[in-house]
Design an enzyme around this catalytic site. Structure first.
Site, short mmCIF file in Angstrom:
data_model
loop_
_atom_site.label_atom_id
_atom_site.label_comp_id
_atom_site.label_asym_id
_atom_site.label_seq_id
_atom_site.Cartn_x
_atom_site.Cartn_y
_atom_site.Cartn_z
N ARG A 1 0.43 -48.12 -2.11
CA ARG A 1 -0.04 -48.53 -4.20
C ARG A 1 0.82 -48.52 -4.88
NH1 ARG A 1 -4.22 -46.43 -8.25
NH2 ARG A 1 -5.73 -47.49 -8.51
N ASP B 1 -14.27 -43.23 -4.07
CA ASP B 1 -14.55 -44.69 -4.78
C ASP B 1 -15.59 -46.02 -4.41
OD1 ASP B 1 -12.17 -43.81 -6.08
OD2 ASP B 1 -10.92 -44.94 -5.09
N LYS C 1 -9.04 -35.54 -15.07
CA LYS C 1 -9.73 -36.29 -13.49
C LYS C 1 -8.35 -36.49 -12.53
CE LYS C 1 -11.37 -40.25 -11.15
NZ LYS C 1 -11.82 -41.63 -11.61
N TRP C 2 -7.96 -35.18 -11.43
CA TRP C 2 -6.82 -34.74 -11.10
C TRP C 2 -6.88 -35.89 -9.61
CZ3 TRP C 2 -2.99 -31.65 -12.14
CH2 TRP C 2 -2.25 -31.21 -12.09
N ASP C 3 -6.38 -36.82 -10.42
CA ASP C 3 -6.48 -37.99 -8.39
C ASP C 3 -5.19 -38.10 -8.43
OD1 ASP C 3 -7.02 -39.81 -7.60
OD2 ASP C 3 -7.55 -41.12 -8.93
N PHE C 4 -4.88 -38.32 -6.45
CA PHE C 4 -3.77 -38.60 -5.41
C PHE C 4 -4.28 -39.14 -5.02
CE2 PHE C 4 -2.36 -37.12 -1.39
CZ PHE C 4 -0.93 -36.03 -1.87
N ASN C 5 -3.60 -40.76 -4.98
CA ASN C 5 -3.93 -41.75 -4.17
C ASN C 5 -3.31 -42.75 -3.57
OD1 ASN C 5 -6.22 -42.82 -5.63
ND2 ASN C 5 -5.25 -42.78 -8.02
N ASP D 1 -7.17 -44.17 -15.58
CA ASP D 1 -6.17 -44.81 -15.29
C ASP D 1 -5.56 -46.14 -17.17
OD1 ASP D 1 -3.89 -45.00 -14.54
OD2 ASP D 1 -4.40 -45.39 -12.31
#
Ligand code: GLA
Length: 695
Positions: A404, A507, A437-441, A328
């Site tokens: 977030r 994490d 890296k495909w995130d979904f936070n 990020d």
């Protein structure tokens, strides 16, 4: 093998060790057997003696809401005239090799269901799902859409994976009591709280006993329910979570249930996991060249720039890293988690010359380059949000909750899909990137709606849109490796594994916590997809570097430590341990995993990986602190070996039989100061063993 026995009106689906039998009884499909393979066909034919006090039905292959069905409902509709009673009657079937298709029909209302089965004979797995078709001229309101299974035992345990952020996939073994127990997700993704894995046993342990197990493939709201009632077999429903579920099927439309894969073994939990691992490796995952990665997230956080990444890249290449990943912070005005998400242009203050010089450098250093994205999200403080406030999921009449500091994009909208596909296409075609890296936070809380007629379908349409986007990108960039991440392990299931090659497990990179998380993970998923990094999470000193490495070497190794904070000498230790990993990684990626529980030594955790031909293996032994830490010599037994092979361990020979029955003595390395050892010392060791030929 799949056979239809005409006279008995039975479908017999069998693998090497398991059988699954469906019978046509008065035009209804019933499940009459699921378990160990028996000897003759007639073994499966039940001699039905219905208890005279019981007038209900229980074991419908698809547990529909027909009025006399007492088992938990897996399929429920509301027809246009208010009728909810289902009359799904058998029509016909087709068998093609290892596939079976059975047609059920509710003729009055024009609803056709095709049940699909696929058998993987030598892998001891069956896959099933179904498709609902509306061939009437009225809409059909589907209220529950799940698969059913029946486990032919009256008493048993339900084993599942629970957790939360930072603490995913903890295994739970729980006695099944009367009533319904439900696990699932309502957050729009697979979720942290539970994972769509289940197993049922009637008194199994790691190596012995009957285990019925399965995995559900859906990266959105799902649930798995276990239903027990006196006198009846344990019933399972697994599919879309019926919470906030309603799918309106218009004339000529169809909808598919999520896929369920399931199996049976009489060799305990260990074997059930190995069956799942091997199935996933062989039939779901692509064959890719897995690389040891460095990810700078825990070292530099959002503070990424060309020079600090170049410096880390140099150190990373020195210790033997093969893929360098910038996490990020590289885009938009992204200096923390408050702004910039959604603005997928390179931040010129951090990378004034774009990403090219960094990528060039990474390539020159002999590594591949990878990058982090979170395409489904937006910070309100972003250009994207200011330009398209209407692209957000949520209700117009309600305030949208930020988590977030971010909101979820409505990727069901064509323009949003196009935006994501276009920026990803630009990013991947203009830069030499081989890993995403495909995130979904954050969870989806306010789902909003697409249109007022079918507002609840959003949960399905969102996930289908997400798969659609990934599918396009995978086709355009087949060489790019995708990692699925959702604030750690929030998007791990067998459906996402058709699109993603690996997953971010959690994490939480504390090496001791990871042993618990990773052990639970191993009940369901193979180690090659389980990303595990060595980091400085608990401070450099809390855990020995070797222990941190060994914990991460149980999966697909990555490094996340701030390499700037390590001396030359320490970096040499990194290099050596990475070399060790390179020597054994194929066994970890492809080998059979044995969880070795030593009842005598409760403070030891042992994970053994054994090549399929049983000629070579590696055991990771961890000693975690307990009250009695004074011992450092243990007798360890291995599992799964060939009894008559001769194996060599640290220059000594053993037969497979003696290693399994008697064991070998193992001592932790002497670089630990035993005299001054504190309670909190964490020790670990890798033991390699290999077939000794020509003795
Ligand atoms: C999530 C991921 C982390 C990291 C951060 C970046 O929390 O799980 O690994 O990528 O986002 O914001």
């Amino acid at each position: 093998m799949i056979r239809y026995l005409d006279e008995e009106r039975m479908f017999l689906i069998s693998t090497d060790n398991m059988a699954y039998v469906i019978k046509i009884e008065d035009s209804k499909l019933t499940n009459i057997y699921f378990g160990e393979k028996l000897v003759f066909d007639f073994d499966y034919i039940p001699e039905i003696k219905k208890n005279i006090f019981i007038n209900w039905s229980w074991n419908y292959e698809l547990s529909d809401r027909s009025e006399n069905n007492y088992a938990n409902t897996a399929f429920k509709v509301l027809y246009h005239d208010g009728v909810r009673d289902c009359e799904l009657l058998y029509k016909n079937y087709e068998i093609f090799d290892n596939k079976l298709k059975i047609e059920l029909f509710d003729e009055f209302y024009g609803m056709k269901i095709f049940l699909f089965y696929e058998v993987f004979e030598h892998d001891n797995i069956i896959k099933k799902y179904y498709e609902v078709n509306n061939i009437s001229d009225q809409k059909i309101n589907i209220e529950i859409l799940k698969n059913s299974l029946y486990i032919p035992i009256l008493e048993g345990n339900f084993n599942y994976l629970k957790g939360m952020w930072g603490h995913e996939t903890n295994i739970v073994h729980e006695k099944i009591n009367q009533g319904i127990k439900s696990i699932g997700s309502r957050t729009g993704n697979t979720g942290h709280l539970f994972n769509p894995y289940f197993s049922i046993d009637d008194g199994a342990d790691e190596d012995n006993g009957n285990v019925w197990f399965g995995l559900l493939g859906w990266s959105g709201n799902w649930s798995i329910d276990v239903h027990k009632q006196d006198y009846e077999y344990i019933n399972i429903s697994a599919g879309y979570n019926e919470w906030d579920f309603n799918y309106i099927l218009l004339p000529n439309e169809s909808i598919k249930s999520p896929e369920l894969i399931f199996g049976f073994t009489n060799e305990g939990f260990g074997e059930s996991s190995r069956i799942l691992h091997s199935f996933i490796r062989k039939h779901i995952l692509r064959k890719i060249d897995r690389k040891i990665l460095y990810n700078s997230w825990e070292a530099t956080g959002f503070d990424v720039n060309e020079s600090n990444q170049m410096k880390l890249a140099e150190l990373a290449s020195k210790i033997g890293i093969e893929l360098f990943v910038v996490d990020d912070g590289w885009f938009g005005k992204r200096n923390d988690d408050k702004a910039g998400l959604g603005d997928w242009y390179i931040n010129k203050e951090k990378f004034s010359r774009g990403l090219f010089p960094l990528i060039k450098k990474v390539k020159e250093l002999g590594m591949d380059f990878g990058i982090w994205v979170e395409p489904e999200m937006v910070n309100p403080d972003s250009q994207l949000y200011r330009n398209h406030p209407d692209w957000i999921l949520g209700y117009e009449s309600r305030k949208k909750t930020e988590i977030r500091n971010q909101l979820v994009l409505n990727i069901i909208k064509k323009e949003v899909k196009d935006y994501i596909i276009d920026f990803m296409t630009d990013l991947l075609s203009n830069n030499d990137i081989s890993f995403i890296k495909w995130d979904f936070n954050r969870p989806i809380l306010e789902s909003g709606f697409m249109n007022k007629i079918n507002s609840k379908s959003i949960w399905i349409d969102y996930v289908e849109s997400f798969y659609y986007i990934l599918d396009i990108l995978k086709r355009r960039f087949p060489y790019v490796i995708f990692e699925s991440c959702a604030g750690g392990g929030g998007r791990i299931d067998i459906e996402i594994l058709k699109y993603a090659d690996q997953v971010w497990t959690s994490d939480n990179t504390n090496p001791y916590d990871r042993l618990i998380i990773q052990k639970g993970f191993s009940y369901a998923y193979p180690s090659n997809i389980m990303m595990a990094w060595v980091t400085d999470w608990a401070g450099k000193e809390t855990y020995p570097l070797k222990y941190r490495f060994h914990s991460a070497m149980l999966g697909s190794l990555g490094i996340g430590s701030n390499l700037n904070n390590y001396s030359e000498e320490e970096l040499n230790i990194f290099s050596n341990l990475i070399k060790d990993y390179k020597d054994i990684r194929n066994i970890v990626y492809e080998g059979d995993l044995y969880r070795v529980n030593m009842t005598d030594y409760k403070n030891l955790e042992i994970f053994e990986y054994l090549k399929e031909n049983k000629e070579e293996g590696v055991a990771f032994i961890f000693q975690n602190p307990t009250e009695f830490d004074i011992f450092n010599v243990y007798k360890i037994k291995l599992k799964g070996l060939n009894e008559s092979y001769v194996y060599e361990i640290e220059n000594k020979l053993y037969s497979g039989k003696s290693l399994m029955k008697f064991g070998f003595y193992m001592q932790f390395d002497s670089d630990i100061d035993y005299l001054n050892m504190k309670k909190n010392n964490y020790m670990s060791k890798i033991i390699r063993f290999k077939l000794k030929k020509n003795i």
